[in-house]
Design a protein around this motif. Structure first.
Motif, PDB file in Angstrom:
ATOM      1  N   TYR A  19       0.823  -1.209   0.000  1.00  0.00           N
ATOM      2  CA  TYR A  19       0.000   0.000   0.000  1.00  0.00           C
ATOM      3  C   TYR A  19       0.860   1.263   0.000  1.00  0.00           C
ATOM      4  N   GLY A  20       2.130   1.097   0.405  1.00  0.00           N
ATOM      5  CA  GLY A  20       3.045   2.240   0.423  1.00  0.00           C
ATOM      6  C   GLY A  20       3.132   2.948   1.755  1.00  0.00           C
ATOM      7  N   ALA A  21       2.504   2.382   2.795  1.00  0.00           N
ATOM      8  CA  ALA A  21       2.466   3.039   4.106  1.00  0.00           C
ATOM      9  C   ALA A  21       3.608   2.566   4.989  1.00  0.00           C
ATOM     10  N   PHE A  22       4.058   3.445   5.876  1.00  0.00           N
ATOM     11  CA  PHE A  22       5.092   3.083   6.846  1.00  0.00           C
ATOM     12  C   PHE A  22       4.451   2.344   8.006  1.00  0.00           C
ATOM     13  N   ASP A  23       5.069   1.254   8.429  1.00  0.00           N
ATOM     14  CA  ASP A  23       4.559   0.442   9.527  1.00  0.00           C
ATOM     15  C   ASP A  23       4.988   1.088  10.853  1.00  0.00           C
ATOM     16  N   ILE A  24       4.149   1.966  11.366  1.00  0.00           N
ATOM     17  CA  ILE A  24       4.484   2.758  12.548  1.00  0.00           C
ATOM     18  C   ILE A  24       4.475   1.898  13.811  1.00  0.00           C
ATOM     19  N   SER A  25       5.168   2.390  14.830  1.00  0.00           N
ATOM     20  CA  SER A  25       5.072   1.812  16.164  1.00  0.00           C
ATOM     21  C   SER A  25       3.861   2.413  16.863  1.00  0.00           C
ATOM     22  N   VAL A  26       3.164   1.599  17.651  1.00  0.00           N
ATOM     23  CA  VAL A  26       2.067   2.130  18.468  1.00  0.00           C
ATOM     24  C   VAL A  26       2.504   2.226  19.926  1.00  0.00           C
ATOM     25  N   ILE A  27       3.827   2.139  20.146  1.00  0.00           N
ATOM     26  CA  ILE A  27       4.410   2.306  21.469  1.00  0.00           C
ATOM     27  C   ILE A  27       5.086   3.662  21.583  1.00  0.00           C
ATOM     28  N   ASN A  28       5.745   4.075  20.496  1.00  0.00           N
ATOM     29  CA  ASN A  28       6.556   5.289  20.560  1.00  0.00           C
ATOM     30  C   ASN A  28       6.671   5.930  19.185  1.00  0.00           C
ATOM     31  N   ASP A 205      -7.854   5.880  21.030  1.00  0.00           N
ATOM     32  CA  ASP A 205      -7.555   6.932  20.061  1.00  0.00           C
ATOM     33  C   ASP A 205      -7.458   6.329  18.665  1.00  0.00           C
ATOM     34  N   PHE A 206      -7.608   7.192  17.658  1.00  0.00           N
ATOM     35  CA  PHE A 206      -7.477   6.722  16.278  1.00  0.00           C
ATOM     36  C   PHE A 206      -6.014   6.723  15.853  1.00  0.00           C
ATOM     37  N   ILE A 207      -5.737   6.088  14.743  1.00  0.00           N
ATOM     38  CA  ILE A 207      -4.376   5.991  14.208  1.00  0.00           C
ATOM     39  C   ILE A 207      -4.391   6.411  12.741  1.00  0.00           C
ATOM     40  N   LEU A 208      -3.348   7.126  12.338  1.00  0.00           N
ATOM     41  CA  LEU A 208      -3.193   7.545  10.951  1.00  0.00           C
ATOM     42  C   LEU A 208      -1.960   6.888  10.335  1.00  0.00           C
ATOM     43  N   LEU A 209      -2.108   6.462   9.111  1.00  0.00           N
ATOM     44  CA  LEU A 209      -0.983   5.950   8.328  1.00  0.00           C
ATOM     45  C   LEU A 209      -0.440   7.063   7.439  1.00  0.00           C
ATOM     46  N   THR A 210       0.845   6.949   7.088  1.00  0.00           N
ATOM     47  CA  THR A 210       1.494   7.948   6.235  1.00  0.00           C
ATOM     48  C   THR A 210       2.265   7.234   5.132  1.00  0.00           C
ATOM     49  N   PRO A 211       2.148   7.705   3.879  1.00  0.00           N
ATOM     50  CA  PRO A 211       2.935   7.099   2.796  1.00  0.00           C
ATOM     51  C   PRO A 211       4.430   7.286   3.035  1.00  0.00           C
ATOM     52  N   LYS A 212       5.195   6.239   2.770  1.00  0.00           N
ATOM     53  CA  LYS A 212       6.634   6.303   3.011  1.00  0.00           C
ATOM     54  C   LYS A 212       7.320   7.319   2.110  1.00  0.00           C
ATOM     55  N   ASP A 213       6.796   7.515   0.888  1.00  0.00           N
ATOM     56  CA  ASP A 213       7.515   8.347  -0.073  1.00  0.00           C
ATOM     57  C   ASP A 213       7.315   9.846   0.152  1.00  0.00           C
ATOM     58  N   MET A 214       6.655  10.226   1.245  1.00  0.00           N
ATOM     59  CA  MET A 214       6.631  11.650   1.607  1.00  0.00           C
ATOM     60  C   MET A 214       7.370  11.895   2.922  1.00  0.00           C
ATOM     61  N   LEU A 215       8.068  10.872   3.413  1.00  0.00           N
ATOM     62  CA  LEU A 215       8.748  10.970   4.697  1.00  0.00           C
ATOM     63  C   LEU A 215      10.253  11.140   4.544  1.00  0.00           C
ATOM     64  N   THR A 216      10.854  11.754   5.543  1.00  0.00           N
ATOM     65  CA  THR A 216      12.303  11.849   5.624  1.00  0.00           C
ATOM     66  C   THR A 216      12.696  11.819   7.086  1.00  0.00           C
ATOM     67  N   ARG A 217      14.008  11.907   7.333  1.00  0.00           N
ATOM     68  CA  ARG A 217      14.530  11.936   8.698  1.00  0.00           C
ATOM     69  C   ARG A 217      15.620  12.997   8.781  1.00  0.00           C
ATOM     70  N   ASP A 218      15.891  13.474   9.961  1.00  0.00           N
ATOM     71  CA  ASP A 218      16.964  14.423  10.271  1.00  0.00           C
ATOM     72  C   ASP A 218      16.570  15.859   9.956  1.00  0.00           C
ATOM     73  N   GLU A 305      16.301   6.418   1.306  1.00  0.00           N
ATOM     74  CA  GLU A 305      17.317   5.648   2.023  1.00  0.00           C
ATOM     75  C   GLU A 305      17.191   5.850   3.533  1.00  0.00           C
ATOM     76  N   LYS A 306      16.935   7.081   3.954  1.00  0.00           N
ATOM     77  CA  LYS A 306      16.782   7.352   5.388  1.00  0.00           C
ATOM     78  C   LYS A 306      15.570   6.627   5.962  1.00  0.00           C
ATOM     79  N   VAL A 307      14.474   6.606   5.217  1.00  0.00           N
ATOM     80  CA  VAL A 307      13.270   5.922   5.677  1.00  0.00           C
ATOM     81  C   VAL A 307      13.518   4.417   5.765  1.00  0.00           C
TER      82      VAL A 307
END
Length: 491
Positions: A19-28, A205-218, A305-307
């Protein structure tokens, strides 16, 4: 017991990947955020439309800023947003809470739009307009502000994106109808409107998914630190020879006022001179942005690469190594106080890193160690799922912050996570946790130190010997060397 979205809702990770979504943590929170430049540069029309939506809102704000002063109530309505914590991405060391965008951000952005960037939305030097532009002129508006602002402005898309996935893959038991107050901005009424979405629901609470190809780090692709550090490249993009010469002369004068006689200027002095020059010639910001636009393909590659590295670091290896084994043990059976539990959690993290191959997550594809205290702190937090204890971030009880305070009833234990290469390690070991213990009325304090080479291990041993802490049970060493030798780590 779920740690990530996939195992929490019984979804195969490959389904999220497809689907292209990042598999988020629901802990942190995990240290990723949306970079608006990736929307601008994307080949997807939907992403480009999202970027235009962001710019349209900023043009609206620009028009109101240039028209004259506005009330604090309107500033709060137009600029102040809560953090969208439900995407579980960001900079929280524990949990997913954040401060959001307050009145200081509102005043800074409103002032920039009304004075320095009154032409926002009508630039001629760059290919397009960019939200990041209004954050480049001065310190005070950084990546976390941009992240919160962008996430709020495209929250309707994120809700629809998640709603579609939930409709296809989750049963009704796992979803609820959720009203979102600030979903759509109505330009006729100049106010935000509510919409309702059917979204995944977890622990109230609800949860939102985010596409990986719009994410970065740093940091975002366009950022102030990069602009200042690479300032001397910017004039090369200026076609006007007269302006180019004026910029070079001003920079030279600004530098000469700061540099010590007969000594080469320091990096700090050069950066300060660059910042002053940019304030005097704000059009330089457009030339910097143009340079970043010209290397836009690199932005997508670097962010991808960062993702991927973040996913490997926090998600895949943690899922493979930690959780399946923990569920087969008495790990979740809490015995004793927080001191015993903290040692149990650290012992398992040590075992995973040293004996189960988890040390690999600390190395990039070229085999170089990625040594960041925040990363090991987040890993430590991720092994605290299934606990009845409260684990707080950087607790400050009057003597400064400490990484973690673990509380259960009257029991309190403090935990510090340190890199062996930390220049202040000896001072921290000697004083830090003991001082914080007294302030927090904690029972004990534990220091965990992670090292990546024999030289780092030797340095730690020497420090422990000087401080007479060689046999302290409250010093836990984590061996993350690529040539991992358990016998050395247990010494």
């Amino acid at each position: 017991m779920g740690t990530f979205f996939s195992d929490t809702f019984g979804i195969e990770p490959e389904t999220l990947e497809a689907y292209g979504a990042f598999d988020i943590s629901v802990i942190n929170d995990l240290p990723l955020f949306i970079d608006p430049f990736l929307l601008f540069h994307s080949e997807k029309e939907e992403y480009q439309a999202l970027h235009r939506q962001i710019i349209d809102y900023l043009v609206f704000l620009r028009d109101r800023a240039t028209a004259g002063p506005v009330s604090e109530g309107l500033l709060r309505n137009w600029y102040c947003f809560p953090e969208v914590k439900q995407n579980w991405l960001g900079f929280s060391l524990v949990g997913n809470g954040g401060s959001g965008l307050g009145i200081d951000f509102a005043r800074e952005l409103h002032g920039n739009l009304g004075a320095v960037f009154s032409d926002f939305g009508g630039e001629s030097i760059t290919e397009g307009s960019h939200l990041e532009k209004v954050c480049l002129i001065a310190d005070g508006v950084g990546r976390d502000n941009i992240s919160d602002f962008v996430t709020n402005l495209i929250q309707d898309f994120l809700c629809r994106y998640t709603e579609e996935f939930a409709g296809d893959h989750l049963s009704d038991d796992y979803v609820r109808d959720v009203p979102i107050d600030r979903a759509i901005f109505n330009y006729e009424t100049e106010s935000w409107q509510r919409r309702k979405y059917r979204l995944p629901w977890y622990e109230g609470d609800f949860i939102l998914l985010t596409p990986k190809d719009m994410l970065t780090r740093d940091d975002t692709w366009i950022n102030r630190g990069d602009m200042i550090a690479g300032f001397e490249q910017i004039p090369t993009a200026i076609p006007d020879a007269q302006l180019r010469a004026s910029v070079a002369n001003y920079f030279h004068l600004a530098l000469s006022r700061r540099a010590k006689p007969k000594k080469p200027p320091t990096a700090k002095e050069r950066h300060a001179a660059a910042a002053e020059t940019i304030r005097h010639f704000p059009e330089l910001i457009d030339y910097y942005i143009r340079l970043k636009e010209m290397t836009g393909d690199d932005a997508a590659d670097v962010s991808a690469e960062k993702v991927l590295l973040t996913e490997l670091f926090f998600s895949r290896r943690m899922r493979e190594i930690l959780q399946p084994q923990l569920e087969q043990t008495d790990f979740y059976q809490i015995a004793g106080g927080t001191y015993a539990e903290a040692h149990t959690r650290l012992a398992y993290l040590k075992h995973a890193i040293e004996d189960q191959g988890c040390w690999r997550i600390f190395y990039d594809k070229e085999g170089k160690p990625v040594e960041r205290e925040k990363d090991i702190q987040i890993l430590f937090r991720l092994v605290w799922f299934g606990t009845g204890s409260d684990i707080g971030p950087e607790a400050n009880d009057g003597r400064g912050p400490v990484d973690f305070k673990v509380s259960r009833g009257r029991h309190k234990t403090l935990v510090e996570m340190k890199l062996a290469k930390n220049n202040k390690l000896e001072a921290n070991l000697q004083k830090q946790v003991e001082v914080y213990q007294a302030a927090a009325d904690a029972e004990r304090g534990i220091k965990a130190i992670i090292y990546f080479s024999y030289d780092q291990l030797k340095r730690v041993r020497d420090i422990l010997k000087r401080l007479k802490l060689e046999d302290s049970q409250d010093i836990v060493l984590l061996d993350a060397r690529s040539d991992n030798k358990p016998s050395a780590s247990n010494a």
